[in-house]
Write an enzyme that holds these catalytic residues in place. Structure first.
Site, short mmCIF file in Angstrom:
data_model
loop_
_atom_site.label_atom_id
_atom_site.label_comp_id
_atom_site.label_asym_id
_atom_site.label_seq_id
_atom_site.Cartn_x
_atom_site.Cartn_y
_atom_site.Cartn_z
N THR A 1 0.86 -1.18 0.00
CA THR A 1 0.00 0.00 0.00
C THR A 1 0.90 1.23 0.00
OG1 THR A 1 -1.71 -1.18 1.24
CG2 THR A 1 -1.83 1.23 1.23
N LYS B 1 1.31 5.67 8.31
CA LYS B 1 1.61 5.82 6.88
C LYS B 1 0.34 5.82 6.03
CE LYS B 1 2.46 2.29 4.56
NZ LYS B 1 1.76 1.32 3.65
N LYS C 1 -7.72 0.66 -2.38
CA LYS C 1 -7.13 0.30 -1.09
C LYS C 1 -7.18 1.48 -0.13
CE LYS C 1 -5.02 -2.02 2.09
NZ LYS C 1 -3.63 -2.49 2.05
#
Length: 304
Positions: free
Chosen positions: A95, A240, A171
Site C-alpha cells: 500500500t 503511513k 485500497k
C-alpha cells in the site's frame, strides 16, 4: 510460475510461503538478514541479492511498507529494474498510494516491463491461509498472466480498474474504513472504562449487536487482553496509510474529517513510542489522554 519476491515482513513472509506451498517457485529476498532463510521450510528459496531473486522470474512481487522502499527495491543501485527483461511483470502488492505505482509503471514501461497494481487487505492470518482480498488493476494481459499467483493468495481478487493506480485508490478507501473502525473501537472501549464499565464486558456484549464490526471483534479482542506484541499490524502502518488517505483526500477535494481525527490518534501513538506495537495499542493512547498510568508490569506500554 517462477516468482521473485521482494519483501518478507509481517505480511510478505506468509504470502510468499503461501505462494510456494501452492507450487510456485518463489525466490525470496529481504533487507533483513535471515528472513528468507526462515521461510525455507515452506519452500521459499532464500537468495542474498535482489538480482538473484528476480533473474529468470516470470513475475516479480514487491511487498514492502512504504513508497520509498518500493523505489529502493526497483531503482536503487542493484535494484530489480536493472535485472528485468522485457515481457516481465512487476506486481506491487504494498500500500503505497496511486502516484507511486503510476510512477513505477511509467518508468518500467520504457523497458517493456508491465506493472500490475494489487494491494492486499486481510492481515497476517489470512495471508497465511490464502484468504486475502486483493484489489487488482492493470492492463488485461499482465493481469491474466499474474492470476495464478494472485489466486493462490486471495479469497477474492476483483479487477477494479484497467490502469496501475486504480487498485491503490480502492485500497485507500479500504484503509480509511479500517483506520476509522480501529480508532472507533479503541475510543468506545476506553469510553466504557471511563464510565466505570470494563472494556472486556462491553466487548463481549456489543460485538453481538448492531455496533459490531470486524475491527471491533478482531482488534477489540487484543485491546481488552493487552496483546500488543507481537504486532500483527503495526501502528506505524496506519500512520503511513492514513497519511496517504489524507493526501489523496486533499488532492481530490474530498472531506475526510473522521480519517483526519483517526490519523491524529495514530500519530500520537507513534510519538509516544508505540509505533512498532500492534495497532490495537491505540486504546492505550486514549487511556493516556484520560490520565490512566501505564501498568508497571507491562513492558509493551511504558510510562509516558
Amino acid at each position: 510460475m517462477q516468482v521473485g519476491w521482494l519483501g518478507l515482513g509481517a505480511m510478505g513472509a506468509p504470502m510468499a510461503a503461501r505462494a510456494a506451498r501452492a507450487g510456485h517457485v518463489v525466490r525470496g529476498y529481504d533487507l533483513v538478514p535471515g528472513r528468507a532463510a526462515f521461510l525455507a521450510a515452506d519452500g521459499v528459496r532464500p537468495v542474498d541479492t535482489v538480482a538473484a531473486a528476480v533473474g529468470g522470474a516470470d513475475l516479480i512481487v514487491i511487498m514492502v511498507a512504504t513508497p520509498e522502499q518500493v523505489e529502493q527495491a526497483l531503482f536503487a543501485p542493484g535494484g530489480a529494474a536493472g535485472a528485468l527483461a522485457a515481457g516481465r511483470i512487476v506486481v506491487v502488492m504494498a500500500t503505497v498510494g496511486p502516484e507511486a505505482v503510476i510512477s513505477v509503471a511509467d518508468r518500467l514501461a520504457a523497458g517493456g516491463v508491465a506493472v500490475v497494481d494489487a494491494p492486499v487487505s486481510g492481515g497476517t492470518a489470512r495471508a497465511a491461509s490464502g484468504d486475502l482480498l486483493i484489489m487488482v488493476s492493470g492492463p488485461d494481459e499482465p493481469v491474466a498472466r499474474a492470476q495464478p499467483v494472485l489466486s493462490a493468495l486471495a479469497r477474492s481478487a476483483p479487477v477494479v480498474g484497467s490502469s496501475p493506480g486504480d487498485g491503490q485508490r480502492m485500497k485507500l478507501v479500504n484503509q480509511l474504513l479500517c483506520g476509522v473502525h480501529i480508532a472507533a473501537a479503541a475510543e468506545a472501549l476506553a469510553f466504557a472504562e471511563a464510565l466505570g464499565l470494563t472494556a472486556a464486558e462491553c466487548w463481549r456484549v456489543l460485538r453481538e449487536g448492531a455496533a459490531a464490526s470486524f475491527m471491533l471483534d478482531d482488534r477489540g479482542a487484543r485491546m481488552v487482553e493487552g496483546q500488543f506484541e507481537p504486532a500483527r499490524s503495526a501502528l506505524d502502518i496506519f500512520v503511513k496509510d492514513m497519511g496517504l488517505v489524507g493526501a489523496a483526500a486533499e488532492q481530490a477535494g474530498a472531506a475526510a474529517p473522521l480519517a483526519a481525527a483517526a490519523r491524529r490518534l495514530y500519530v500520537r501513538g507513534h510519538d509516544l513510542g508505540l509505533g512498532r506495537l500492534d495497532d490495537s495499542v491505540l486504546i492505550e493512547v486514549l487511556r493516556r489522554e484520560r490520565g490512566v498510568p501505564a501498568r508497571e508490569d507491562d513492558p509493551a506500554c511504558p510510562a509516558y
